[in-house]
Scaffold this motif. Structure first.
Motif, mmCIF file in Angstrom:
data_model
loop_
_atom_site.group_PDB
_atom_site.id
_atom_site.type_symbol
_atom_site.label_atom_id
_atom_site.label_comp_id
_atom_site.label_asym_id
_atom_site.label_seq_id
_atom_site.Cartn_x
_atom_site.Cartn_y
_atom_site.Cartn_z
ATOM 1 N N PHE A 1 42.477 41.255 42.959
ATOM 2 C CA PHE A 1 42.933 40.440 41.833
ATOM 3 C C PHE A 1 44.445 40.542 41.717
ATOM 4 O O PHE A 1 44.996 41.641 41.703
ATOM 5 N N GLN A 2 45.109 39.390 41.625
ATOM 6 C CA GLN A 2 46.558 39.368 41.496
ATOM 7 C C GLN A 2 46.953 39.141 40.050
ATOM 8 O O GLN A 2 46.403 38.286 39.357
ATOM 9 N N GLY A 3 47.926 39.942 39.603
ATOM 10 C CA GLY A 3 48.411 39.808 38.237
ATOM 11 C C GLY A 3 48.187 41.084 37.458
ATOM 12 O O GLY A 3 47.710 42.098 37.980
ATOM 13 N N TYR B 1 37.026 43.041 46.158
ATOM 14 C CA TYR B 1 37.656 41.933 45.446
ATOM 15 C C TYR B 1 39.097 42.335 45.126
ATOM 16 O O TYR B 1 39.344 43.442 44.632
ATOM 17 N N ASP C 1 45.131 40.783 32.385
ATOM 18 C CA ASP C 1 44.865 39.354 32.570
ATOM 19 C C ASP C 1 43.703 39.081 33.521
ATOM 20 O O ASP C 1 43.331 37.919 33.728
ATOM 21 N N ASN C 2 43.138 40.109 34.095
ATOM 22 C CA ASN C 2 42.052 39.944 35.072
ATOM 23 C C ASN C 2 40.745 40.607 34.633
ATOM 24 O O ASN C 2 39.815 40.726 35.434
ATOM 25 N N CYS D 1 36.984 46.743 43.247
ATOM 26 C CA CYS D 1 37.892 45.758 42.659
ATOM 27 C C CYS D 1 39.284 46.371 42.593
ATOM 28 O O CYS D 1 39.483 47.393 41.935
ATOM 29 N N ARG E 1 49.872 43.681 40.381
ATOM 30 C CA ARG E 1 50.748 42.648 39.860
ATOM 31 C C ARG E 1 51.697 42.085 40.925
ATOM 32 O O ARG E 1 51.935 40.886 40.979
ATOM 33 N N CYS F 1 43.257 45.658 41.639
ATOM 34 C CA CYS F 1 44.134 44.775 40.870
ATOM 35 C C CYS F 1 45.585 45.226 41.038
ATOM 36 O O CYS F 1 45.877 46.421 41.002
ATOM 37 N N GLY G 1 37.473 38.469 35.156
ATOM 38 C CA GLY G 1 37.057 38.371 36.560
ATOM 39 C C GLY G 1 36.487 39.665 37.088
ATOM 40 O O GLY G 1 35.500 39.668 37.841
ATOM 41 N N ILE G 2 37.103 40.778 36.698
ATOM 42 C CA ILE G 2 36.603 42.088 37.140
ATOM 43 C C ILE G 2 35.226 42.359 36.542
ATOM 44 O O ILE G 2 34.315 42.825 37.227
#
Length: 376
Positions: A115-117, A113, A121-122, A88, A92, A90, A125-126
């Motif tokens: 993740f944007q942001g 995976y 904030d994720n 995962c 920004r 992540c 989802g993680i």
């Protein structure tokens, strides 16, 4: 060192990544052969940042992927089947996220995976992506502006391990500024952090006081039981640039941390010596490797000065009563840069001095996990 050439001007990142990959390798072998057939790697601030080639070979996410895949392939070749590595990443910044997605598309055979942001904030989802298996989280921000409270709760819920890059130099420079007090409150998950910060001993630097508060908060939340750390110096100055902080519930994790610390610290001395040799026309009596080993013996992990401090910790721990060596050894390794063998040697020396006492069974020459240690 050809590998080091890719990190010209940012050699501290070379040491950081060397530690990350070596600890990951040890953790993956241990996990995949016993605790879980699935290993999750979370890169909370994946970047990419400054990289030397289009393959991202000096980026943390690529190095983690190659390291963990090598462990999985090696174990599969030895007949250990059904193993899975999950990633995962992540980030920004939109342009960096686009590059991460391109990287994931080029490596489709891996479960990746993106993740944007903001990491904070994720977290949901993680956590969902890593719902099975052991999770190792790498938190490598460029500063301290992180909302740590939800992050600590996430780390507790994952019940894995994590490595935080504590940016000592930046923290040390700014911790006393009123303008950033609020952001430090978010980082320490305590809006009133400054009250206790100001009561801590004056002989501690700003970053040491912030680190103390950070560790205590992580323990209070229950995200980790043990929190050993390793300092990394600026390559051309005698000043701490960053500290790598491991969070784990495992005493074995502390032992592995210090074993990796010893290897990587030697590489750090070699790196600093190579820079020094490049800037000097003088030839020394000893090789760079010999100089590095002598420097580590004098100032590094398990050195005389460190053992002197660890000795006081042993006496303090035993002042409330006898304790098994497994407890003493883990606590000493967590607090001080000492390997398990250094701690055993220290106890033997303290017994010879008459400071402590213990009985060895059979042919044992050093304390064993169940050896009962008492103040003499």
């Amino acid at each position: 060192m050809a590998e080091l050439e890719r990190y010209l001007g940012r050699e501290q990142s070379f040491i950081k990544h060397k530690f990350l990959t070596q600890y990951l390798q040890a953790a993956a072998y241990k996990t995949l052969q016993g605790r879980s057939p699935t290993f999750n790697f979370v890169d909370a601030f994946a970047g990419p940042w400054s990289v030397s080639d289009e393959n991202y070979s000096d980026a943390s996410f690529d190095q983690a992927l190659r390291t963990l895949e090598a462990v999985r392939a090696d174990l599969a070749g030895r007949g250990v089947g059904g193993l899975k590595i999950r990633f995962c990443f992540c980030e920004r910044r939109p342009e960096a996220v686009a590059r991460l997605r391109e990287y994931a598309a080029e490596n489709k055979r891996f479960e990746i995976y993106v993740f944007q942001g903001a990491f904070e904030d994720n977290l949901g989802g993680i956590a969902s992506a890593c719902r099975t298996g052991f999770t190792f989280t790498f938190i490598d921000p460029t500063g301290w502006n992180i909302r740590s409270e939800p992050v600590f709760k996430f780390l507790k819920s994952m019940n894995g391990e994590f490595l935080i890059n504590f940016m000592s130099e930046h923290v040390n420079r700014h911790a006393g500024w009123e303008q950033v007090a609020e952001s430090f409150g978010r980082f320490l998950a305590d809006p009133d952090w400054k009250v206790e910060f100001d009561t801590l001993p004056e002989n501690l630097s700003n970053e040491e006081r912030v680190l103390f508060l950070l560790k205590r908060k992580i323990r209070d939340v229950g995200a980790a039981k043990f929190l050993p750390h390793m300092p990394i110096l600026k390559p051309r100055q005698e000043r701490i640039k960053m500290r790598l902080l491991l969070g784990t519930h495992s005493a074995k994790g502390v032992e592995v941390f210090r074993d990796v610390h010893a290897k990587v610290e030697l590489s750090e001395f070699e790196t600093r010596n190579s820079i020094s040799d490049t800037n000097s026309d003088q030839l020394g009596l000893f090789s760079a490797s010999e100089n590095s080993e002598m420097m580590q013996g004098a100032h590094g992990i398990g050195s005389t000065g460190v053992r002197r401090q660890a000795r006081e910790t042993v006496i303090q721990l035993l002042s409330s009563g006898p304790a098994p060596f497994r407890h003493i050894g883990t606590r000493v390794m967590e607090e001080w840069p000492m390997r398990l063998t250094h701690t055993k040697d220290l106890l033997n020396a303290m017994k010879t001095e008459g400071a402590v006492d213990f009985k060895l069974v059979g042919r044992a020459k050093k304390p064993q996990p169940d050896t009962r240690i008492v103040l003499a």
